[in-house]
Design a protein around this motif. Structure first.
Motif, PDB file in Angstrom:
ATOM      1  N   UNK A  77      -9.278 -11.753  15.777  1.00 56.98           N
ATOM      2  CA  UNK A  77     -10.414 -11.043  15.195  1.00 56.98           C
ATOM      3  C   UNK A  77     -10.178 -10.637  13.745  1.00 56.98           C
ATOM      4  N   UNK A  78      -9.033 -11.006  13.184  1.00 56.88           N
ATOM      5  CA  UNK A  78      -8.681 -10.623  11.823  1.00 56.88           C
ATOM      6  C   UNK A  78      -9.060 -11.711  10.826  1.00 56.88           C
ATOM      7  N   UNK A  79      -9.350 -11.272   9.609  1.00 54.94           N
ATOM      8  CA  UNK A  79      -9.615 -12.197   8.515  1.00 54.94           C
ATOM      9  C   UNK A  79      -8.961 -11.650   7.268  1.00 54.94           C
ATOM     10  N   UNK A  80      -8.276 -12.512   6.508  1.00 52.34           N
ATOM     11  CA  UNK A  80      -7.734 -12.070   5.226  1.00 52.34           C
ATOM     12  C   UNK A  80      -7.609 -13.241   4.261  1.00 52.34           C
ATOM     13  N   UNK A  81      -7.608 -12.865   2.999  1.00 53.43           N
ATOM     14  CA  UNK A  81      -7.513 -13.832   1.903  1.00 53.43           C
ATOM     15  C   UNK A  81      -6.223 -13.584   1.142  1.00 53.43           C
ATOM     16  N   UNK A  82      -5.536 -14.655   0.750  1.00 49.61           N
ATOM     17  CA  UNK A  82      -4.397 -14.520  -0.154  1.00 49.61           C
ATOM     18  C   UNK A  82      -4.652 -15.404  -1.375  1.00 49.61           C
ATOM     19  N   UNK A  83      -4.395 -14.817  -2.538  1.00 53.47           N
ATOM     20  CA  UNK A  83      -4.696 -15.490  -3.798  1.00 53.47           C
ATOM     21  C   UNK A  83      -3.445 -15.447  -4.671  1.00 53.47           C
ATOM     22  N   UNK A  84      -2.678 -16.542  -4.668  1.00 53.73           N
ATOM     23  CA  UNK A  84      -1.436 -16.586  -5.429  1.00 53.73           C
ATOM     24  C   UNK A  84      -1.695 -16.531  -6.940  1.00 53.73           C
ATOM     25  N   UNK A 369      10.477  -8.268   6.290  1.00 53.25           N
ATOM     26  CA  UNK A 369      11.191  -9.533   6.143  1.00 53.25           C
ATOM     27  C   UNK A 369      11.588  -9.841   4.704  1.00 53.25           C
ATOM     28  N   UNK A 370      11.027  -9.122   3.752  1.00 59.47           N
ATOM     29  CA  UNK A 370      11.507  -9.265   2.373  1.00 59.47           C
ATOM     30  C   UNK A 370      12.179  -7.982   1.902  1.00 59.47           C
ATOM     31  N   UNK A 371      12.573  -7.116   2.860  1.00 56.96           N
ATOM     32  CA  UNK A 371      13.388  -5.958   2.524  1.00 56.96           C
ATOM     33  C   UNK A 371      12.641  -4.841   1.838  1.00 56.96           C
ATOM     34  N   UNK A 372      11.332  -4.682   2.127  1.00 54.65           N
ATOM     35  CA  UNK A 372      10.569  -3.579   1.549  1.00 54.65           C
ATOM     36  C   UNK A 372      10.898  -2.314   2.315  1.00 54.65           C
ATOM     37  N   UNK A 373      11.670  -1.400   1.715  1.00 51.43           N
ATOM     38  CA  UNK A 373      12.120  -0.198   2.405  1.00 51.43           C
ATOM     39  C   UNK A 373      10.980   0.761   2.707  1.00 51.43           C
ATOM     40  N   UNK A 374       9.814   0.589   2.066  1.00 50.44           N
ATOM     41  CA  UNK A 374       8.687   1.476   2.319  1.00 50.44           C
ATOM     42  C   UNK A 374       7.834   1.010   3.491  1.00 50.44           C
ATOM     43  N   UNK A 375       8.124  -0.190   4.011  1.00 48.73           N
ATOM     44  CA  UNK A 375       7.283  -0.721   5.073  1.00 48.73           C
ATOM     45  C   UNK A 375       7.373   0.152   6.300  1.00 48.73           C
ATOM     46  N   UNK A 376       6.279   0.210   7.013  1.00 53.88           N
ATOM     47  CA  UNK A 376       6.257   0.956   8.264  1.00 53.88           C
ATOM     48  C   UNK A 376       6.000   2.431   8.084  1.00 53.88           C
ATOM     49  N   UNK A 377       5.937   2.948   6.861  1.00 56.86           N
ATOM     50  CA  UNK A 377       5.652   4.359   6.645  1.00 56.86           C
ATOM     51  C   UNK A 377       4.151   4.604   6.811  1.00 56.86           C
ATOM     52  N   UNK A 378       3.763   5.732   7.392  1.00 54.67           N
ATOM     53  CA  UNK A 378       2.339   5.969   7.660  1.00 54.67           C
ATOM     54  C   UNK A 378       1.478   5.949   6.412  1.00 54.67           C
ATOM     55  N   UNK A 379       2.030   6.404   5.263  1.00 58.17           N
ATOM     56  CA  UNK A 379       1.216   6.482   4.064  1.00 58.17           C
ATOM     57  C   UNK A 379       1.318   5.242   3.184  1.00 58.17           C
ATOM     58  N   UNK A 380       1.960   4.188   3.693  1.00 57.31           N
ATOM     59  CA  UNK A 380       2.103   2.965   2.917  1.00 57.31           C
ATOM     60  C   UNK A 380       0.839   2.121   3.030  1.00 57.31           C
ATOM     61  N   UNK A 381       0.332   1.647   1.890  1.00 58.81           N
ATOM     62  CA  UNK A 381      -0.811   0.742   1.923  1.00 58.81           C
ATOM     63  C   UNK A 381      -0.397  -0.556   2.586  1.00 58.81           C
ATOM     64  N   UNK A 382      -1.263  -1.056   3.458  1.00 62.42           N
ATOM     65  CA  UNK A 382      -0.981  -2.306   4.148  1.00 62.42           C
ATOM     66  C   UNK A 382      -1.782  -3.405   3.462  1.00 62.42           C
ATOM     67  N   UNK A 383      -1.091  -4.445   2.983  1.00 62.55           N
ATOM     68  CA  UNK A 383      -1.772  -5.550   2.321  1.00 62.55           C
ATOM     69  C   UNK A 383      -1.052  -6.836   2.670  1.00 62.55           C
ATOM     70  N   UNK A 384      -1.656  -7.948   2.241  1.00 63.14           N
ATOM     71  CA  UNK A 384      -1.080  -9.259   2.523  1.00 63.14           C
ATOM     72  C   UNK A 384      -0.094  -9.698   1.442  1.00 63.14           C
TER      73      UNK A 384
END
Length: 468
Positions: A77-84, A369-384
């Motif tokens: 049910x998810x949709x997302x765009x990635x633009x390199x 998987x790329x070593x982002x130490x902020x990942x998983x924090x509740x106040x972290x913005x989630x993006x692709x």
């Protein structure tokens, strides 16, 4: 140093060109006569970075391939765009592989590589643990032996001259035993939110579809499913063409994109069984591209892995030739870099197939998987962003060239890979153990002694003093 490259696909041609440009004496033999058809048309931005390093990007830009800026994924049910292009300023291409591969091989010739086509490497003879001769068979004429080389690069693709035929140490990944069926169209369209020249990936209950814009107004449209589902569906239809038409109509999204379009004819079918060799290199040899490992095409990373492994192997051999690093250290770096890249992509593909975490959970996994130490924090913005960097191959190139944080980030990444695969293959799961972890060099800190450099010349650069 004299180097023999067996195989003239993207991995072999790129490795040969890079080594020849570094001043090595390189010979390449290839079994096919180019141009020849090959699937794997959607390239990642990392491919441009590698091809920049060997002087190929302008040639490809001028050739007329579709410029690829990113893509759109519809998964569950998810949709997302990635633009390199917007994120990193790097474009790639959607290519006709028959033309792309031929251009790469011709570029190798133009850079001094002695290229011979129509010659198949049949077997390798070893002495004291090193390859010393390759038995070859030409399309016409008598078999012959090549024995005047110091180092061997196996780029024989899925045939696997060393891993499959000599060592027999490939491990199939049984949770990724899939089959692809595809064809070409004119007049088909892309999803409206697609970045310029981008790919579409659209899931279905038993698989997923790709839609790739090609030069000349053509569209490559394919479907990937499990071997069991494919066998069942194939049994219910009189031909592959009939099955393919049925699968196109079965997806409302794909049916809409092909409404009013013309199918150009031949339906193609190929198995996409993933595998990994127990070792990617050893004294006197390196295995690059599909000859070492193959991953399901879900994230279009096949050519990235081919070119990344080729450039890394060439850097190692060039530095060995100049006496900047000994063979053991150089090959340790190659094994480390290539296996790490494969394992991370394998983790993402497996999670998408077997236990999709939802878009936000999937993106947080990509952060880890790329070593982002902020990942998983509740106040972290989630993006692709991290996901796009991984599947674009840009994280692999960045890490290979910057070892300043490698020990820390690789420890985090190893933990993330293992943790996520424990979720995917939990005790109540039917999935196999993650066999590539056995003997992997992810936590081999000695590999962090070097980094890959392309300027002022290709090679490995020591970033800290050798241990006593």
């Amino acid at each position: 140093m004299k180097v023999l490259v067996i195989g003239g696909g993207p991995a072999g041609s790129t490795a040969a060109t890079a080594m020849a440009q570094a001043g090595l004496d390189v010979r390449l033999v290839e079994s096919a006569h180019f141009p020849r058809y090959h699937v794997g048309e959607s390239l990642t931005p990392s491919c441009r970075v590698v091809l920049d390093a060997i002087g190929m990007s302008k040639i490809l830009d001028d050739h007329g391939f579709v410029k690829k800026n990113g893509g759109v994924i519809h998964w569950d049910d998810d949709q997302w765009t990635f633009d390199w292009q917007a994120q990193s300023g790097v474009q790639s291409w959607q290519v006709d592989r028959s033309e792309f591969d031929a251009l790469l091989l011709e570029h190798a010739r133009n850079n001094g590589v002695a290229v011979t086509t129509g010659v198949t490497g049949r077997s390798v003879r070893f002495a004291d643990g090193r390859p010393v001769a390759v038995e070859c068979s030409p399309d016409d004429g008598e078999p012959f032996t090549i024995d005047d080389f110091d180092f061997l690069v196996d780029a024989t693709g899925r045939n696997g001259l060393l891993s499959a035929r000599h060592f027999g140490n490939r491990e199939p990944l049984n949770n990724l035993r899939n089959v692809g069926i595809w064809g070409y169209w004119t007049g088909a369209t892309l999803l409206p939110e697609t970045p310029t020249g981008g790919i579409n990936i659209i899931s279905s209950p038993e698989g997923w579809y790709w839609v790739i814009p090609m030069a000349g107004g053509r569209m490559s449209i394919g479907y990937v499913t499990t071997k069991d589902a494919f066998a069942r569906d194939r049994h219910e239809h009189q031909s592959s063409d009939e099955l393919y038409r049925h699968l196109i109509a079965a997806s409302p999204t794909i049916a809409g994109l092909t409404a009013g379009a013309e199918f150009l004819g031949v339906t193609r079918v190929e198995t996409d069984y993933s595998y990994i060799a127990a070792q990617f290199c050893g004294p006197g040899y390196a295995i690059v591209g599909d000859a070492a490992c193959f991953l399901d095409p879900l994230l279009s990373t096949g050519v990235h892995l081919a070119l990344y492994s080729a450039l890394t192997a060439a850097a190692c051999v060039a530095s060995m030739d100049r006496g900047e690093v000994d063979e053991t250290e150089a090959l340790r770096f190659f094994e480390f870099a290539y296996r790490r890249a494969y394992m991370r992509l394998f983790a993402l593909v497996t999670i998408m197939y077997e236990r999709y975490l939802g878009k936000d959970g999937f993106f947080r996994t990509s952060d880890r998987l790329i070593g982002d130490e902020q990942s998983g924090q509740p106040d972290t913005d989630v993006s692709s962003r991290s996901f796009a960097e991984i599947i674009g191959g840009l994280s692999d190139l960045r890490e290979a060239a910057d070892s300043s944080t490698r020990v820390i980030t690789d420890r985090l990444r190893e933990e993330a890979v293992r943790a996520q695969l424990q979720v995917v293959h939990a005790p109540d799961s039917d999935g196999p153990d993650f066999t590539p972890v056995r003997g992997d060099p992810l936590s081999d800190a000695e590999s962090a002694d070097y980094r890959l450099v392309t300027s002022p010349r290709l090679g490995l650069e020591r970033v800290r003093a050798a241990r006593p």
